[in-house]
Design a protein around this motif. Sequence first.
Motif, PDB file in Angstrom:
ATOM      1  N   THR A  96       0.839  -1.203   0.000  1.00 21.78           N
ATOM      2  CA  THR A  96       0.000   0.000   0.000  1.00 21.78           C
ATOM      3  C   THR A  96       0.871   1.249   0.000  1.00 21.78           C
ATOM      4  O   THR A  96       0.593   2.210  -0.728  1.00 21.78           O
ATOM      5  N   ALA A 100       1.079   3.920  -3.129  1.00 21.91           N
ATOM      6  CA  ALA A 100       0.848   5.357  -2.946  1.00 21.91           C
ATOM      7  C   ALA A 100       2.021   6.163  -3.497  1.00 21.91           C
ATOM      8  O   ALA A 100       1.831   7.188  -4.158  1.00 21.91           O
ATOM      9  N   SER A 103       1.973   5.982  -7.348  1.00 23.17           N
ATOM     10  CA  SER A 103       0.896   6.808  -7.893  1.00 23.17           C
ATOM     11  C   SER A 103       1.271   8.282  -7.846  1.00 23.17           C
ATOM     12  O   SER A 103       1.014   9.027  -8.796  1.00 23.17           O
ATOM     13  N   GLN A 108      -0.427   8.649 -12.095  1.00 29.02           N
ATOM     14  CA  GLN A 108      -1.459   7.713 -12.540  1.00 29.02           C
ATOM     15  C   GLN A 108      -1.639   6.664 -11.458  1.00 29.02           C
ATOM     16  O   GLN A 108      -0.675   6.259 -10.812  1.00 29.02           O
ATOM     17  N   GLU A 109      -2.863   6.228 -11.244  1.00 24.46           N
ATOM     18  CA  GLU A 109      -3.164   5.267 -10.188  1.00 24.46           C
ATOM     19  C   GLU A 109      -2.499   3.915 -10.472  1.00 24.46           C
ATOM     20  O   GLU A 109      -2.597   3.389 -11.570  1.00 24.46           O
ATOM     21  N   ASP A 111      -2.404   0.017  -8.977  1.00 22.16           N
ATOM     22  CA  ASP A 111      -3.117  -0.910  -8.102  1.00 22.16           C
ATOM     23  C   ASP A 111      -2.120  -1.698  -7.266  1.00 22.16           C
ATOM     24  O   ASP A 111      -1.138  -2.238  -7.788  1.00 22.16           O
ATOM     25  N   LYS A 112      -2.385  -1.801  -5.962  1.00 17.70           N
ATOM     26  CA  LYS A 112      -1.449  -2.490  -5.074  1.00 17.70           C
ATOM     27  C   LYS A 112      -1.369  -3.989  -5.353  1.00 17.70           C
ATOM     28  O   LYS A 112      -0.377  -4.623  -5.039  1.00 17.70           O
TER      29      LYS A 112
END
Length: 150
Positions: A96, A100, A103, A108-109, A111-112
């Motif tokens: 996580t 973070a 990102s 851009q996001e 995903d973990k």
Amino acid sequence: MKLILTQEVTGLGAPGDVVEVKDGYGRNYLVPRGAAIRWTRGAEKTIESIKKARTSRAVRDHDSAEALKTRLEESPVQVKVRAGETGRLFGAVTVTDIAAALSAASGQEVDKRTIAVGNPIKSLGSHEVTVRLHDDVSATVALNVIPASD
């Protein structure tokens, strides 16, 4: 137990795949986490819709995955964590925390669930993690774990 995957499961398959797993693994892990649904004859329509959505996303996302890969591999990503006086971490760096930081660095996001950490990161310094951005695009990202200034 026969299941239909709704999410990517490392070592098992991609969304829309029908897989055969041990009863306990399916009942206690995959189904409660929403990674799979039970296979039934009526679920064949679900398989088709999942696969259709996956292929349309794959075509659209392959180029963006390549662009994100080059952005992530350009420079090391800073991960700030709490550490003691001697440089020892309080706990470990979690996926996580890494997601973070990635990102924030890429804009851009990320995903973990796509981040693979070989050994738990429990020390300051440079480390490497692998991020699966697409079915055939993986980025090896250099992390620089630094102490957070409280």
